[in-house]
Design an enzyme around this catalytic site. Structure first.
Site, PDB file in Angstrom:
ATOM      1  N   LYS A  22       0.837  -1.179  -0.030  1.00  0.00           N
ATOM      2  CA  LYS A  22       0.130  -0.006  -0.034  1.00  0.00           C
ATOM      3  C   LYS A  22       1.052   1.030  -0.084  1.00  0.00           C
ATOM      4  CE  LYS A  22      -2.625   0.862   3.615  1.00  0.00           C
ATOM      5  NZ  LYS A  22      -2.317   1.580   4.546  1.00  0.00           N
ATOM      6  N   GLY A  94      -4.712   8.532   5.856  1.00  0.00           N
ATOM      7  CA  GLY A  94      -3.487   9.864   6.114  1.00  0.00           C
ATOM      8  C   GLY A  94      -2.803   9.649   5.228  1.00  0.00           C
ATOM      9  N   ASP A 313       3.315   0.485  12.254  1.00  0.00           N
ATOM     10  CA  ASP A 313       1.809  -0.164  12.311  1.00  0.00           C
ATOM     11  C   ASP A 313       2.083  -1.509  12.509  1.00  0.00           C
ATOM     12  OD1 ASP A 313       1.260   1.816  10.830  1.00  0.00           O
ATOM     13  OD2 ASP A 313       1.795   1.204   8.685  1.00  0.00           O
TER      14      ASP A 313
END
Length: 432
Positions: A22, A94, A313
């Site tokens: 991503k 974000g 993450d």
């Protein structure tokens, strides 16, 4: 939608591949389209976050067509982007909001960046301040989105010392710096993800990296085809499921092995995980290879604050793994977790407690007392609308002989649209 999860009582041996990473996908669209020309992005992920960026770029005048598992991009180049856009919807992303802000400010484009309820709570002052120093005109209420960007004189390069460790903030400044007059230099306290630097370098830009100092200036770049390696952040949850399961092994091919993204794997090795990985190729400066992971008995370790930006993450998943490791695991300097899709410190703590697991925590510190055991009770997990919380505790369910129920599963579409297909290797799954 809720999902009910229960482990399969069978030996698991699987070979997996994942959709594109991503973080790289966002940059392939935003930075890749700065150059005038056509290029193909292969293995593009269809996550909601990446689609938010895709739709924003279309509003700029970039033509994007889906072709199988890839997309074809035809860009007019940043000099020819539309000059007034109205409102851009960043959704929950974000990365979209912050990187697009750097792009719009650098191009002198008038627009409003908005997003969903969760994104409206996340801090944006950290990009407003440096971009304003460069000459951007950005207004907002309480340094949150919506962000209103007005046309301004061309930006001027700056030297900027990062007050927080954030790849998104760094990337926003570097994108604006590429479009500004003169040099822009960003100095990091600790290393963060470097996909923006690698993307600019792959496209031929004038970028210089010396330790934690990154300098960039306007230069000629060319459109270039890109292959996006598999998303190691999505793979992290399946790796964890394999480690926690009995008699299990998985091999993941064509996966991203960027040095600052594979810290998760290095930490698992320190915890005693039976993992092997190897870089086999490099695409557009990004390392790619395979990972093999097998059922393991883990031990607790201490994770220092300087490593946290590289695993930000993966901390929810590491916290779950720590709860099933022997001994104490300590996380230092985790305050940035408060500003994600949820307050991930509180979300991890509440769900670990719901499972009957032990921890203590503050705004910057977490300690988990682990035990190598199996759970035997029905557990209800609150996702808090946060994809990484839902996915981390789905992986935990392989250690529960009873049923684990995770609420609001659709939030996982933000990053991992077909996650249930992957988890079905380990779990019996029903939806309700």
């Amino acid at each position: 939608m809720k999902v009910k999860l229960q482990p399969k009582n069978q030996t698991i041996k699987s070979m997996l591949e994942f959709k594109g990473d991503k973080s790289i996908a966002h940059r392939a669209l935003i930075i890749g389209a700065l150059a005038k020309g056509k290029y193909k992005i292969s293995n593009f992920p269809d996550s909601m976050d990446c689609l938010s960026t895709l739709n924003c770029m279309r509003k700029l005048g970039v033509n994007i067509d889906y072709r199988g598992s890839g997309i074809l991009v035809s860009s007019p180049g940043y000099e020819n982007f539309k000059s007034s856009l109205g409102t851009l919807d960043a959704g929950n992303s974000g990365t979209t909001a912050r990187l697009m802000c750097g792009l719009l400010a650098g191009c002198g484009i008038e627009a409003v960046i908005d997003g969903d309820y969760s994104l409206r709570k996340r801090p944006m002052g950290r990009i407003i301040q440096p971009l304003s120093q460069m000459g951007a005109q950005i207004s907002s209420e309480n340094s949150r989105i919506p962000l209103s960007i007005k046309k301004a004189n061309p930006l001027i390069g700056i030297n900027y010392e990062m007050p927080v460790d954030s790849a998104q903030v760094k990337s926003s400044i570097l994108i604006a710096g590429f479009l500004a007059h003169g040099h822009t230099t960003v100095l990091e306290k600790n290393f963060t993800r470097d996909h923006t630097e690698k993307m600019f370098k792959a496209l031929g830009s004038d970028i210089e990296i010396v330790d934690k100092s990154i300098s960039i200036k306007k230069s000629n770049i060319k459109a270039k085809d890109m292959y996006i390696p598999g998303d190691i952040s999505s793979a992290a949850f399946l790796i964890a499921a394999a480690l926690l399961s009995k008699d299990s092994s998985i091999r993941i091919n064509n996966i991203l092995l960027n040095k600052r993204r594979r810290k998760y794997l290095d930490i698992l090795l320190l915890m005693g995980a039976d993992i092997e990985y190897k870089v086999s190729d490099i695409y557009n400066e990004e390392e790619i290879g395979y990972i093999e992971a097998k059922s393991s008995s883990l031990k607790g370790i201490s994770i220092s604050k300087d490593i946290i930006p590289s695993i930000i993450d993966e901390i929810p998943m590491l916290a779950v793994l720590a709860a099933f490791s022997s001994g104490k695991t300590v996380f230092e300097g985790i305050q940035e977790l408060k500003y994600k899709e949820s307050n991930r410190i509180e979300a991890v703590a509440e769900n670990l407690k719901a499972a009957g697991l032990c921890l203590s925590y503050s705004d910057e510190h977490m300690e988990i007392i682990g035990e190598n055991k199996f759970l035997e009770k029905e557990i209800h997990i609150k996702s808090f609308g946060d994809h990484r919380i839902a996915l981390a505790f789905a992986a935990m369910s392989v250690r529960n002989k009873n049923i684990t129920i995770v609420d609001n599963w659709e939030c996982t579409n933000i990053s991992f649209t077909d996650s249930l297909k992957y988890f079905s290797e380990f779990l019996n799954i029903t939806t309700c």
